[in-house]
Design a protein around this motif. Structure first.
Motif, PDB file in Angstrom:
ATOM      1  N   GLY A 246      20.293   2.741  37.707  1.00 14.60           N
ATOM      2  CA  GLY A 246      19.722   1.409  37.613  1.00 14.60           C
ATOM      3  C   GLY A 246      20.109   0.516  38.785  1.00 14.60           C
ATOM      4  N   SER A 247      19.686  -0.744  38.709  1.00 11.81           N
ATOM      5  CA  SER A 247      19.967  -1.695  39.786  1.00 11.81           C
ATOM      6  C   SER A 247      20.884  -2.818  39.341  1.00 11.81           C
ATOM      7  N   GLY A 248      21.475  -2.687  38.144  1.00  7.15           N
ATOM      8  CA  GLY A 248      22.373  -3.717  37.642  1.00  7.15           C
ATOM      9  C   GLY A 248      23.756  -3.634  38.257  1.00  7.15           C
ATOM     10  N   HIS A 249      24.594  -4.608  37.900  1.00  4.28           N
ATOM     11  CA  HIS A 249      25.944  -4.704  38.441  1.00  4.28           C
ATOM     12  C   HIS A 249      27.004  -4.455  37.358  1.00  4.28           C
ATOM     13  N   TYR A 250      28.154  -4.048  37.829  1.00  7.25           N
ATOM     14  CA  TYR A 250      29.318  -3.823  36.974  1.00  7.25           C
ATOM     15  C   TYR A 250      30.485  -4.649  37.510  1.00  7.25           C
ATOM     16  N   LEU A 251      31.493  -4.797  36.667  1.00  9.45           N
ATOM     17  CA  LEU A 251      32.746  -5.418  37.078  1.00  9.45           C
ATOM     18  C   LEU A 251      33.801  -4.326  37.113  1.00  9.45           C
ATOM     19  N   GLY A 252      34.501  -4.184  38.243  1.00 11.67           N
ATOM     20  CA  GLY A 252      35.493  -3.132  38.394  1.00 11.67           C
ATOM     21  C   GLY A 252      36.837  -3.680  38.831  1.00 11.67           C
ATOM     22  N   ALA A 253      37.854  -2.853  38.703  1.00 10.99           N
ATOM     23  CA  ALA A 253      39.209  -3.271  39.035  1.00 10.99           C
ATOM     24  C   ALA A 253      40.084  -2.052  39.254  1.00 10.99           C
ATOM     25  N   GLY A 254      41.247  -2.268  39.844  1.00 12.60           N
ATOM     26  CA  GLY A 254      42.224  -1.206  39.979  1.00 12.60           C
ATOM     27  C   GLY A 254      42.531  -0.826  41.410  1.00 12.60           C
TER      28      GLY A 254
END
Length: 427
Positions: free
Chosen positions: A294-302
């Protein structure tokens, strides 16, 4: 000598990192296996506030791995949400101004992670991924590729550090995201054979492996800057206080730039695994990027997120200073880092600073462009719980000169020298 990675008590870590590594139940299909952070059991399922601070806007979290105990593998589903504007991490790295100088054209970054989808939003045409490396079930590798070399797709303000660079996708994990020393070693060798300019190892192994040690030494001799995660991600249960400080690999190999994650306030998360082998810190909480579906966004960390940002910084340095050796590129990143408990990556300074000859009389760092002031990102930091801003002490130019003198000596003691017989002996 590398700086110890200090832990700081920060109750906001759960919002900035722990929850960011799971997917929302509303997005996951009914048959999906629960997602988990390495190596412990599943955590809560929830949406997270987007890093742009827009009220009511939420993004699903990008996991670091899938549940190793589940019988069937259910890949991370597509995000249906879009971030509205640039997040704090890109503002902290001053990417808008950096891109006026260089976008990493002509540089190849080998990304050793969970794989990368070559057709992902913002990466089309610049990713080489063969075989299993093109199947990113977890999604983290594609997320990280966006931080390194994504052009932002339909949201240019969410571009990576080096949006014109190429990505060589390599697997350092199994399909569920579990790291494997043999896979990492094979990936480093493949990156060396492909003449990658930068090699980013986003996983950390608990034991030194002889074959991996040789592979890393060969990569450095072949001309690659090697950047690696300083630690694994902390377990989702239990306290890091129970874990003694230790070294992880290949981050602890001679000449490798070891990277840790930092919160918006510039501190490490309170649950970060302790280690004495950290060279640089980079943003590692509340970071926005895309995924393999898809073309959506995620929130990431680490730590892997921070490692990707450092690899992007190495890429723009190599593009802007093509005549520098890998050792000189590493020295540049260390010498121009923002002075803090753990020096913080400053890609703009690394590209624009004129470095003196190490050890030469009067050797110092001078800005080739306008001085850099650390940007106030408090508006965009609220969603990740930013409570403290950096206080600027003196002019940026004076700080650069004073810090460069110290950092250059530290970098030389760390083994960042042109490859040769001495480097081979150390390996």
């Amino acid at each position: 000598m590398r700086r110890p990675a200090r832990r700081t008590t920060n109750a906001l870590y759960g919002a900035g990192l722990a929850a960011a590594l799971v997917l929302p139940a509303a997005v996951a299909p009914a048959q999906a296996a629960p997602l988990t952070r390495t190596p412990a059991g599943p955590g809560p399922l929830a949406y997270l506030p987007a890093a742009d601070g827009e009220k009511g806007q939420e993004l699903p979290g990008m996991p670091t791995s899938l549940d190793a105990r589940a019988e069937a593998v259910a890949c991370t589903p597509a995000s249906k949400e879009k971030a509205g504007k640039q997040d704090w991490s890109r503002q902290r790295l001053d990417l808008d101004r950096l891109h006026r100088h260089t976008t990493g054209q002509g540089v190849t970054v080998a990304l050793i992670s969970t794989g990368v989808d070559p057709g992902a939003e913002g990466l089309g045409g610049r990713v080489t991924a063969q075989g299993e490396a093109a199947d990113d079930c977890v999604g983290q590798g594609t997320f990280l590729a966006g931080l390194i070399a994504g052009d932002g797709g339909g949201t240019p303000t969410l571009a990576g550090v080096a949006p014109s660079a190429k990505i060589l996708a390599l697997r350092g994990t199994d399909r569920r995201g579990q790291p494997d020393a043999g896979l990492v070693t094979a990936a480093v060798r493949a990156a060396t054979a492909a003449r990658a300019d930068v090699i980013a190892v986003t996983v950390a192994l608990p034991a030194r492996d002889t074959a991996l040690t040789r592979a890393v030494a060969e990569a450095r001799r072949a001309g690659a800057v090697v950047v690696a995660a300083a630690t694994p991600e902390p377990p989702s249960r239990g306290s890091a206080e129970e874990v003694p400080a230790r070294a992880y690999w290949p981050a602890s190999e001679p000449g490798v730039l070891s990277v840790a994650d930092m919160l918006p306030a510039g501190t490490r998360p309170d649950k970060a695994l302790p280690t004495g082998t950290v060279d640089l810190a980079a943003p590692g909480a509340g970071v926005v990027s895309g995924g393999p579906r898809g073309s959506g966004h995620y929130l990431g960390a680490g730590v892997a997120v921070a490692t990707a940002y450092a690899a992007g910084a190495a890429a723009v340095v190599r593009a802007a200073h093509p005549d520098d050796s890998p050792a000189e590129a590493a020295r540049r990143l260390a010498a121009t880092a923002y002075p803090a408990d753990i020096p913080q990556v400053d890609a703009y300074a690394a590209v624009t600073t004129v470095l003196g000859v190490p050890g030469a009389p009067g050797g110092q760092a001078e800005r080739a462009a306008e001085p850099v002031a650390l940007r106030d990102t408090s508006d965009t930091d609220r969603a990740t719980g930013r409570a403290v801003l950096f206080v600027l002490l003196g002019s940026a130019g004076v700080l650069a000169v004073l810090w460069a003198g110290f950092a250059v000596k530290r970098a030389r003691s760390r083994g960042w020298r042109p490859a040769g017989p001495a480097a081979a002996d150390r390996s």
